[in-house]
Design a protein around this motif. Sequence first.
Motif, PDB file in Angstrom:
ATOM      1  N   VAL A  91       8.129 -76.366 -20.478  1.00  0.00           N
ATOM      2  CA  VAL A  91       9.374 -76.998 -20.043  1.00  0.00           C
ATOM      3  C   VAL A  91       9.136 -77.958 -18.877  1.00  0.00           C
ATOM      4  CG1 VAL A  91      10.052 -75.128 -18.480  1.00  0.00           C
ATOM      5  CG2 VAL A  91      11.800 -76.572 -19.498  1.00  0.00           C
ATOM      6  N   ASP A  92       8.191 -77.646 -17.987  1.00  0.00           N
ATOM      7  CA  ASP A  92       7.899 -78.511 -16.842  1.00  0.00           C
ATOM      8  C   ASP A  92       7.127 -79.764 -17.243  1.00  0.00           C
ATOM      9  OD1 ASP A  92       9.122 -76.672 -15.179  1.00  0.00           O
ATOM     10  OD2 ASP A  92       7.246 -75.576 -14.855  1.00  0.00           O
ATOM     11  N   ASP A  93       6.450 -79.723 -18.407  1.00  0.00           N
ATOM     12  CA  ASP A  93       5.621 -80.840 -18.841  1.00  0.00           C
ATOM     13  C   ASP A  93       6.284 -81.721 -19.903  1.00  0.00           C
ATOM     14  OD1 ASP A  93       3.689 -79.849 -17.153  1.00  0.00           O
ATOM     15  OD2 ASP A  93       2.736 -78.655 -18.720  1.00  0.00           O
ATOM     16  N   LEU A  94       7.570 -81.488 -20.200  1.00  0.00           N
ATOM     17  CA  LEU A  94       8.247 -82.310 -21.202  1.00  0.00           C
ATOM     18  C   LEU A  94       8.343 -83.754 -20.712  1.00  0.00           C
ATOM     19  CD1 LEU A  94      11.183 -79.983 -22.329  1.00  0.00           C
ATOM     20  CD2 LEU A  94       9.207 -80.673 -23.670  1.00  0.00           C
ATOM     21  N   PRO A  95       8.044 -84.721 -21.583  1.00  0.00           N
ATOM     22  CA  PRO A  95       8.088 -86.123 -21.154  1.00  0.00           C
ATOM     23  C   PRO A  95       9.515 -86.621 -20.952  1.00  0.00           C
ATOM     24  CG  PRO A  95       7.644 -86.002 -23.488  1.00  0.00           C
ATOM     25  CD  PRO A  95       7.631 -84.592 -22.980  1.00  0.00           C
ATOM     26  N   ARG A  96       9.650 -87.672 -20.154  1.00  0.00           N
ATOM     27  CA  ARG A  96      10.928 -88.350 -19.944  1.00  0.00           C
ATOM     28  C   ARG A  96      10.758 -89.790 -20.424  1.00  0.00           C
ATOM     29  NH1 ARG A  96      14.338 -85.557 -16.240  1.00  0.00           N
ATOM     30  NH2 ARG A  96      13.234 -83.890 -15.178  1.00  0.00           N
ATOM     31  N   PRO A  97      11.005 -90.057 -21.715  1.00  0.00           N
ATOM     32  CA  PRO A  97      10.804 -91.416 -22.235  1.00  0.00           C
ATOM     33  C   PRO A  97      11.725 -92.421 -21.549  1.00  0.00           C
ATOM     34  CG  PRO A  97      11.083 -89.846 -24.016  1.00  0.00           C
ATOM     35  CD  PRO A  97      11.384 -89.131 -22.751  1.00  0.00           C
ATOM     36  N   LEU A  98      11.200 -93.581 -21.261  1.00  0.00           N
ATOM     37  CA  LEU A  98      11.935 -94.659 -20.584  1.00  0.00           C
ATOM     38  C   LEU A  98      12.585 -94.170 -19.294  1.00  0.00           C
ATOM     39  CD1 LEU A  98      13.633 -96.497 -23.569  1.00  0.00           C
ATOM     40  CD2 LEU A  98      11.656 -97.232 -22.275  1.00  0.00           C
ATOM     41  N   ALA A  99      11.891 -93.331 -18.565  1.00  0.00           N
ATOM     42  CA  ALA A  99      12.358 -92.786 -17.281  1.00  0.00           C
ATOM     43  C   ALA A  99      13.727 -92.112 -17.414  1.00  0.00           C
ATOM     44  CB  ALA A  99      12.387 -93.867 -16.217  1.00  0.00           C
ATOM     45  N   GLY A 100      13.933 -91.384 -18.519  1.00  0.00           N
ATOM     46  CA  GLY A 100      15.172 -90.657 -18.718  1.00  0.00           C
ATOM     47  C   GLY A 100      16.198 -91.377 -19.579  1.00  0.00           C
ATOM     48  N   MET A 101      15.956 -92.638 -19.936  1.00  0.00           N
ATOM     49  CA  MET A 101      16.894 -93.371 -20.783  1.00  0.00           C
ATOM     50  C   MET A 101      16.705 -93.032 -22.260  1.00  0.00           C
ATOM     51  SD  MET A 101      18.778 -94.996 -18.727  1.00  0.00           S
ATOM     52  CE  MET A 101      19.627 -96.171 -19.743  1.00  0.00           C
ATOM     53  N   GLY A 102      15.510 -92.628 -22.653  1.00  0.00           N
ATOM     54  CA  GLY A 102      15.237 -92.191 -24.024  1.00  0.00           C
ATOM     55  C   GLY A 102      15.265 -90.677 -24.084  1.00  0.00           C
ATOM     56  N   GLY A 111      15.789 -73.445 -31.716  1.00  0.00           N
ATOM     57  CA  GLY A 111      16.143 -74.528 -32.618  1.00  0.00           C
ATOM     58  C   GLY A 111      15.609 -75.857 -32.124  1.00  0.00           C
ATOM     59  N   VAL A 112      16.009 -76.927 -32.790  1.00  0.00           N
ATOM     60  CA  VAL A 112      15.577 -78.270 -32.412  1.00  0.00           C
ATOM     61  C   VAL A 112      16.502 -78.768 -31.307  1.00  0.00           C
ATOM     62  CG1 VAL A 112      15.185 -80.617 -33.227  1.00  0.00           C
ATOM     63  CG2 VAL A 112      14.719 -78.701 -34.736  1.00  0.00           C
ATOM     64  N   LEU A 113      15.915 -79.148 -30.165  1.00  0.00           N
ATOM     65  CA  LEU A 113      16.678 -79.554 -28.993  1.00  0.00           C
ATOM     66  C   LEU A 113      16.152 -80.864 -28.437  1.00  0.00           C
ATOM     67  CD1 LEU A 113      16.635 -76.151 -27.035  1.00  0.00           C
ATOM     68  CD2 LEU A 113      18.466 -76.988 -28.493  1.00  0.00           C
ATOM     69  N   SER A 114      17.006 -81.555 -27.677  1.00  0.00           N
ATOM     70  CA  SER A 114      16.534 -82.718 -26.925  1.00  0.00           C
ATOM     71  C   SER A 114      15.830 -82.205 -25.673  1.00  0.00           C
ATOM     72  CB  SER A 114      17.702 -83.622 -26.546  1.00  0.00           C
ATOM     73  OG  SER A 114      18.516 -83.005 -25.579  1.00  0.00           O
ATOM     74  N   ASP A 115      15.101 -83.086 -24.988  1.00  0.00           N
ATOM     75  CA  ASP A 115      14.384 -82.653 -23.790  1.00  0.00           C
ATOM     76  C   ASP A 115      15.355 -82.190 -22.696  1.00  0.00           C
ATOM     77  OD1 ASP A 115      15.258 -85.301 -23.484  1.00  0.00           O
ATOM     78  OD2 ASP A 115      13.646 -85.808 -22.110  1.00  0.00           O
ATOM     79  N   ARG A 116      16.527 -82.809 -22.615  1.00  0.00           N
ATOM     80  CA  ARG A 116      17.520 -82.392 -21.615  1.00  0.00           C
ATOM     81  C   ARG A 116      18.018 -80.977 -21.878  1.00  0.00           C
ATOM     82  NH1 ARG A 116      19.545 -87.633 -23.062  1.00  0.00           N
ATOM     83  NH2 ARG A 116      18.684 -89.144 -21.603  1.00  0.00           N
ATOM     84  N   GLN A 117      18.331 -80.690 -23.152  1.00  0.00           N
ATOM     85  CA  GLN A 117      18.802 -79.355 -23.511  1.00  0.00           C
ATOM     86  C   GLN A 117      17.707 -78.316 -23.289  1.00  0.00           C
ATOM     87  OE1 GLN A 117      19.762 -80.295 -27.561  1.00  0.00           O
ATOM     88  NE2 GLN A 117      21.954 -80.561 -27.130  1.00  0.00           N
ATOM     89  N   ALA A 118      16.458 -78.674 -23.593  1.00  0.00           N
ATOM     90  CA  ALA A 118      15.344 -77.742 -23.399  1.00  0.00           C
ATOM     91  C   ALA A 118      15.157 -77.432 -21.913  1.00  0.00           C
ATOM     92  CB  ALA A 118      14.066 -78.319 -23.987  1.00  0.00           C
ATOM     93  N   ARG A 119      15.326 -78.448 -21.053  1.00  0.00           N
ATOM     94  CA  ARG A 119      15.219 -78.196 -19.608  1.00  0.00           C
ATOM     95  C   ARG A 119      16.348 -77.310 -19.123  1.00  0.00           C
ATOM     96  NH1 ARG A 119      13.808 -83.594 -19.729  1.00  0.00           N
ATOM     97  NH2 ARG A 119      11.609 -83.922 -19.308  1.00  0.00           N
ATOM     98  N   GLU A 120      17.576 -77.529 -19.620  1.00  0.00           N
ATOM     99  CA  GLU A 120      18.715 -76.692 -19.220  1.00  0.00           C
ATOM    100  C   GLU A 120      18.500 -75.242 -19.629  1.00  0.00           C
ATOM    101  OE1 GLU A 120      22.226 -78.316 -20.981  1.00  0.00           O
ATOM    102  OE2 GLU A 120      22.213 -80.101 -19.694  1.00  0.00           O
TER     103      GLU A 120
END
Length: 132
Positions: A91-102, A111-120
């Motif tokens: 969870v700490d190493d998940l990328p932030r594409p386009l500095a959080g815009m992607g 289940g299948v989650l976005s990086d934001r949901q996985a961090r939450e």
Amino acid sequence: MALSDTIADMLTRLINAAAAKKPQVRIRNSKICTGIAKVLKEEGYINGYDVIDDGRQGVLRIDLKYGPHGEQLIHALRRQSRPGCRVYSKVDDLPRPLAGMGIAIVSTSRGVLSDRQAREQKVGGELLCTVE
């Protein structure tokens, strides 16, 4: 002919249809492709999706979304984890594409989650693709 990588096929069809300004695209249905479509809908990259029963595995119909002047919302879809080389991320190493815009799409135990949901939810997993 059997597909060995349904996710790569889905991403290729999405980016090609968006470049050609198509209103919809049809993809072979699978649980992982439906999960990716759900994340893209929640994050606002597509208008919607539905599953059409064809007597076999089904077809996933995705309604593409464009900007107010007809510009693409999806500029790049990059497959990260491949059948020959799986990529897992904490969870700490998940990328932030386009500095959080992607977004990054992750397959987790929840289940299948976005990086934001996985961090939450504080879960890591297999990094499927990034959307820019």
